[in-house]
Design a protein around this motif. Structure first.
Motif, mmCIF file in Angstrom:
data_model
loop_
_atom_site.group_PDB
_atom_site.id
_atom_site.type_symbol
_atom_site.label_atom_id
_atom_site.label_comp_id
_atom_site.label_asym_id
_atom_site.label_seq_id
_atom_site.Cartn_x
_atom_site.Cartn_y
_atom_site.Cartn_z
ATOM 1 N N LEU A 75 48.291 -1.086 -25.444
ATOM 2 C CA LEU A 75 47.345 -1.988 -26.131
ATOM 3 C C LEU A 75 48.063 -2.799 -27.204
ATOM 4 N N TYR A 129 48.299 -6.860 -27.044
ATOM 5 C CA TYR A 129 47.685 -7.662 -28.112
ATOM 6 C C TYR A 129 48.740 -8.187 -29.087
ATOM 7 N N GLY A 176 49.933 -11.320 -27.719
ATOM 8 C CA GLY A 176 48.935 -12.353 -28.048
ATOM 9 C C GLY A 176 49.099 -12.817 -29.489
ATOM 10 N N TYR A 212 51.926 -15.186 -29.837
ATOM 11 C CA TYR A 212 51.544 -16.529 -29.373
ATOM 12 C C TYR A 212 50.768 -17.248 -30.479
ATOM 13 N N VAL A 213 49.853 -16.479 -31.111
ATOM 14 C CA VAL A 213 49.028 -17.065 -32.169
ATOM 15 C C VAL A 213 49.905 -17.525 -33.330
ATOM 16 N N ARG A 253 52.986 -18.439 -33.159
ATOM 17 C CA ARG A 253 53.724 -19.623 -32.708
ATOM 18 C C ARG A 253 52.816 -20.866 -32.742
ATOM 19 N N TYR A 254 51.539 -20.629 -32.398
ATOM 20 C CA TYR A 254 50.540 -21.707 -32.393
ATOM 21 C C TYR A 254 50.317 -22.241 -33.808
#
Lengths: 349, 149
Positions: B20, B24, B27, B30-31, B33-34
């Protein structure tokens, strides 16, 4: 070491873990082991996904007539992983609407809305309404041709509501026509008012579920056994597996079918074919085959009937205790909506 | 009291929570990096300074840049050099001294050679040279290259 740390934390935050364990281990009926009884937790999980991705999208989105489309294009094409977050946001909204509809159907056809759970059903129907409004306002914020004209049609539909229509439309679009005010209003509704309403309603819904307990429903193979199992960890893990599976599914959909961006909104040119999002297909088709005013009144009446259905059902069963009329009416309404949706999906005009 | 758990349960928990956190966590990466603002490579643009023979040899021309700073264009024979006139020590303005063939900062007696390299005073101690700009010659005209704002 760990025990010391736990003791130190508990001295400062005196949480009664035993009480928590007791509260979370509430026995739930055995039928909840069936996967389609997770449909209540599914939209809640998807809502969290939407809140997280929505907040992230808000970092770059500009709710103005001149910049909305460009900011969405920027998120989709330039910001790293922007396309992924936007796609996950879009797909989670679609899955959320689907799961809320399926959950509503499950509750309706198993009669779980009956006394004393009328208020649970009513908060549920309000949650369905808020979910649909979130979908509509979110779609309009993209500010592409279809979403712009979709918002225009919705504004005109609101105008057709008897007596208060004019006022409603003005309040919704913030003036005479779709302009800067409209986007700001939709943005405030989408990112502020509706999510708060959703949280309040989810809280009420869960409180009511806890107060009344999960409705008893026995399958033939377990009749009279009265079997239960603890909510935590058994059902919690079921929901967790559902959440992880949904995350995988959302990412797959985001990669295979990423959220696209149509033509920029042009207030001077209506596209040849305009269609709303699929969840409004039935109202759109209903609008086409009946008149505007009739369609508005009948749709409003339909949702009102749905909202108060537990009381209508109680009335029916008062006079005909063994009657299954409710199930037949529900099936008729559902098939009707399904036909209208498919009709609109396949029809060109 | 520490509760003992079986190896099987330990491995089960480890794989579940580990999996998990890994998924996550990806994820979350990625966030991050965003949200991280992009560092875009600055585009250079040429700005016309003067005709080549517009600057006398051994002298400088003060040129105001679009960002508000100033550059000193020095001509020595056929060689042109463009340097910022802001001292990297504390921001005073440097001057070209023809006799000494160097740039001088009057605030703390900082000295820079004709390439802008600090040779004396606090800038030399701190190894802080004058900022240089690229010059381009197109035909008989001199252009300076500056970063787009």
């Amino acid at each position: 070491m760990f025990d010391k740390l736990t003791k130190w934390v508990l001295e400062r935050a005196p949480v009664n873990t035993e009480e928590l364990k007791h509260l979370s281990a509430e026995p739930v009926p055995n039928h909840l082991k069936r996967w389609w009884w997770c449909l209540g937790g599914t939209p809640a999980y998807l809502f969290i996904v939407q809140v997280v991705t929505g907040i992230l999208l808000a970092f770059y989105y500009v709710p103005s007539f001149d910049h909305a489309y460009d900011s969405v294009r920027y998120i989709t094409e330039e910001v790293p992983f922007g396309w992924w977050l936007r796609s996950v946001h879009k797909w989670s909204s679609i899955f959320m609407i689907m799961s809320v509809v399926l959950h509503t159907l499950r509750v309706f056809f198993t009669g779980a809305y009956r006394a004393p759970r009328e208020f649970t059903w009513m908060t549920g129907t309000l949650l369905l309404g808020v979910t649909l409004m979130l979908g509509f306002t979110g779609y309009s914020l993209v500010f592409e041709q279809l979403s712009y004209w979709g918002a225009t049609v919705a504004g005109n539909m609101a105008q057709a509501v008897p007596v208060v229509g004019e006022l409603m439309a003005r309040m919704l679009i913030g003036g005479e026509k779709i302009a800067n005010n409209t986007l700001t209003r939709f943005y405030v509704l989408h990112a502020g008012v509706l999510p708060v309403a959703m949280v309040v309603l989810i809280f009420l819904h869960i409180v009511l579920i806890r107060v009344h307990g999960v409705s008893q429903f026995e399958f033939r193979d377990e009749k009279g056994t009265g079997k239960t199992f603890p909510f935590y960890p058994d059902h919690f893990y079921t929901e967790l597996i559902m959440g992880v599976s949904l995350t995988i599914l959302l990412t797959c959909f985001a990669i295979i079918f990423p959220a696209e961006l149509g033509e920029r909104a042009n207030p001077l040119v209506t596209p040849a074919h305009i269609k709303p999002e699929w969840y409004f297909f039935f109202t759109f088709r209903w609008l086409k085959i009946t008149g505007l005013t009739f369609a508005i009144i009948s749709t409003g009446f339909f949702f009102f009937l749905m909202f108060i259905w537990p009381f209508i059902d109680a009335l029916i069963r008062k006079f005909k205790p063994k009657s299954e009329i409710s199930v037949w009416i529900g099936a008729f309404a559902f098939i009707g909506i399904l036909i209208l949706t498919i009709w609109e999906a396949v029809a060109e005009h | 009291m520490t509760k003992k758990i079986s190896r099987r349960k330990f491995l089960l928990n480890l794989s579940m929570w580990g999996g998990l956190m890994a998924s996550y966590g990806t994820g979350a990466l990625y966030v991050f990096r965003y949200l991280l603002p992009e560092k875009k490579a600055k585009q250079l643009r040429k700005i016309y300074v003067a005709p080549l023979n517009g600057i006398e040899s051994g002298k400088t021309l003060k040129f105001r840049l679009p960002d508000g700073n100033e550059a000193l264009i020095l001509r020595l024979g056929d060689k042109y050099t463009a340097l910022s006139n802001t001292c990297p020590h504390l921001g005073c303005k440097v001057k070209w001294r023809k006799q000494e063939s160097d740039f001088f900062c009057p605030c703390h007696n900082g000295e820079f050679n004709k390439e802008g390299v600090a040779t004396a005073g606090p800038p030399a101690t701190e190894h802080k040279d004058l900022k240089t700009y690229q010059l381009k010659t197109i035909g008989e005209s001199l252009f300076i290259e500056v970063e787009e704002a």
